[in-house]
Design a protein around this motif. Sequence first.
Motif, PDB file in Angstrom:
ATOM      1  N   THR A  29     -15.520  45.423 -29.063  1.00  0.00           N
ATOM      2  CA  THR A  29     -14.834  45.675 -30.336  1.00  0.00           C
ATOM      3  C   THR A  29     -13.893  46.867 -30.225  1.00  0.00           C
ATOM      4  N   THR A  32     -10.721  46.143 -28.225  1.00  0.00           N
ATOM      5  CA  THR A  32      -9.752  45.283 -28.914  1.00  0.00           C
ATOM      6  C   THR A  32      -9.133  45.982 -30.123  1.00  0.00           C
ATOM      7  N   GLY A 152      -3.185  37.661 -30.423  1.00  0.00           N
ATOM      8  CA  GLY A 152      -3.347  37.736 -28.977  1.00  0.00           C
ATOM      9  C   GLY A 152      -2.166  37.124 -28.245  1.00  0.00           C
ATOM     10  N   ILE A 208     -11.506  42.272 -20.343  1.00  0.00           N
ATOM     11  CA  ILE A 208     -10.586  43.351 -20.713  1.00  0.00           C
ATOM     12  C   ILE A 208     -10.458  44.357 -19.575  1.00  0.00           C
ATOM     13  N   GLU A 313     -11.346  42.195 -35.554  1.00  0.00           N
ATOM     14  CA  GLU A 313     -11.657  42.333 -34.126  1.00  0.00           C
ATOM     15  C   GLU A 313     -13.137  42.560 -33.874  1.00  0.00           C
ATOM     16  N   ALA A 316     -15.082  40.147 -31.799  1.00  0.00           N
ATOM     17  CA  ALA A 316     -15.215  40.249 -30.342  1.00  0.00           C
ATOM     18  C   ALA A 316     -16.582  40.806 -29.977  1.00  0.00           C
ATOM     19  N   THR A 353      -5.984  43.255 -23.797  1.00  0.00           N
ATOM     20  CA  THR A 353      -6.906  42.805 -24.844  1.00  0.00           C
ATOM     21  C   THR A 353      -6.503  41.446 -25.413  1.00  0.00           C
ATOM     22  N   ALA A 356      -8.936  38.411 -24.798  1.00  0.00           N
ATOM     23  CA  ALA A 356     -10.146  38.455 -25.616  1.00  0.00           C
ATOM     24  C   ALA A 356      -9.854  37.972 -27.029  1.00  0.00           C
ATOM     25  N   LEU A 357      -8.724  38.386 -27.596  1.00  0.00           N
ATOM     26  CA  LEU A 357      -8.382  37.963 -28.955  1.00  0.00           C
ATOM     27  C   LEU A 357      -8.146  36.455 -29.018  1.00  0.00           C
TER      28      LEU A 357
END
Length: 437
Positions: A29, A32, A152, A208, A313, A316, A353, A356-357
């Motif tokens: 978290t 991100t 993202g 990440i 976020e 995540a 990042t 991940a998003l």
Amino acid sequence: MPSMFRYLLNDVRGRPTTVAAELRGAGATFLTMAYILPVNAGILSAAMGAESTPSIVACTALAAGVCCVLMGLVANVPIALASGMGLNALVAFELANRAGSWQAAMGLVVLEGILILALVLLGLREAVLAAIPKSLKLAIGAGIGLFIALIGLSNAAIVVQGVPAPPGGPLLAAGDFHQPATAISLAGLVITAVLMARRVKGALLLGIVATTGIAALANQVTWPTEWNWPSFSVALQPDLAGAMRWELIPLLFALMMVDFFDTLGTATAVAEEGDLMDEEGRIPGIRRLLAVDSVSASIGGLLGVSSVTCYIESAAGVAEGARTGLHSVFVGLMFLLAIVLAPLAAMIPPAATAPALILVGLLMLRPIAELDFSQLDEAIPAFITLITIPTTYSIAHGIGYGFVSLVLIKLGTGRAGELSPLMYGVAAAFAAYFVVT
């Protein structure tokens, strides 16, 4: 302290978790969200002056840290907070000009938080959440998932603004895969997707870190060149007297509407992703969550960094296994540490990042499978919500379009009695908001 620790290690449905899972989720978290430190400073400095940038970074980290810890200790949910994107632009580019100074704009933010808190204590905010039909709740979560994925894709420059800009050109276009940031993000997307498919614990966090490593090898990481002691000069300067003017009421209303429904959407989406709902589809302890969010808005205004709000976020971290407020406490401590180590936090490029998003967006689409597409009077508003959240780049606007369309369709099909009276009031408020702003 041990009893508090045990409290934080049980999620809202009484199921135990582990410190490792909460810490792993907090890391995902925070990484991100860390972009907000330089980005919030970049936006607000347009109104506050370039010389205020270091102080905005420090105060942004302080506000996020304090509010995340409050969320963890008071509400015990895995939702982190920081200065809200969109809200900060509203403060910098409209409120500061209309109010006459950035201090008066921050005063509006403080007042907005107080008013929203009053609505929470009266039970109105919680009642609105309970009145939303399941179809719209499913669509809100999935729509926010698409929103996160679009962020993202944008951060990775896989999707870019069309050239020439509309109306002469396309709204969106494909990016150039020869650009370093895009190539790095694509490599990170493959690595993270493989880790997730192999069900490796910490896949998002590892992705990440790996993508940041690739970016460093490609000389796409900005290393810190100087280390200055943090300044808090922009804090404690809100002009409440300057904010209390009749002509500023429409701006205050706009702030309230965006903050009110952004948080409802975020809380619903994160709770769906983490399976934190009770048997009736409600979030246990939702009033404490909403109260902390409301107080956080005023804290952001007091510290001169715009309204602090819940961050989507956080999904995540939930995807990594976080289920309790311990996650939020850890994120808060990371932000507090970032007051001193902000240059390191800012070192992580958006391209690192972005994967991940994008993949969190995928995970958040799962609830839409429960939507009954044969019931068109609810499926159509759900679709409108789903598609307008990412395309308007606004959670609040997407929810508003969904509410208004649901009410109009129910009225037009003779099923007005299926909705709570509160839904009609909220839809009317959204219609007024669209007209005013």
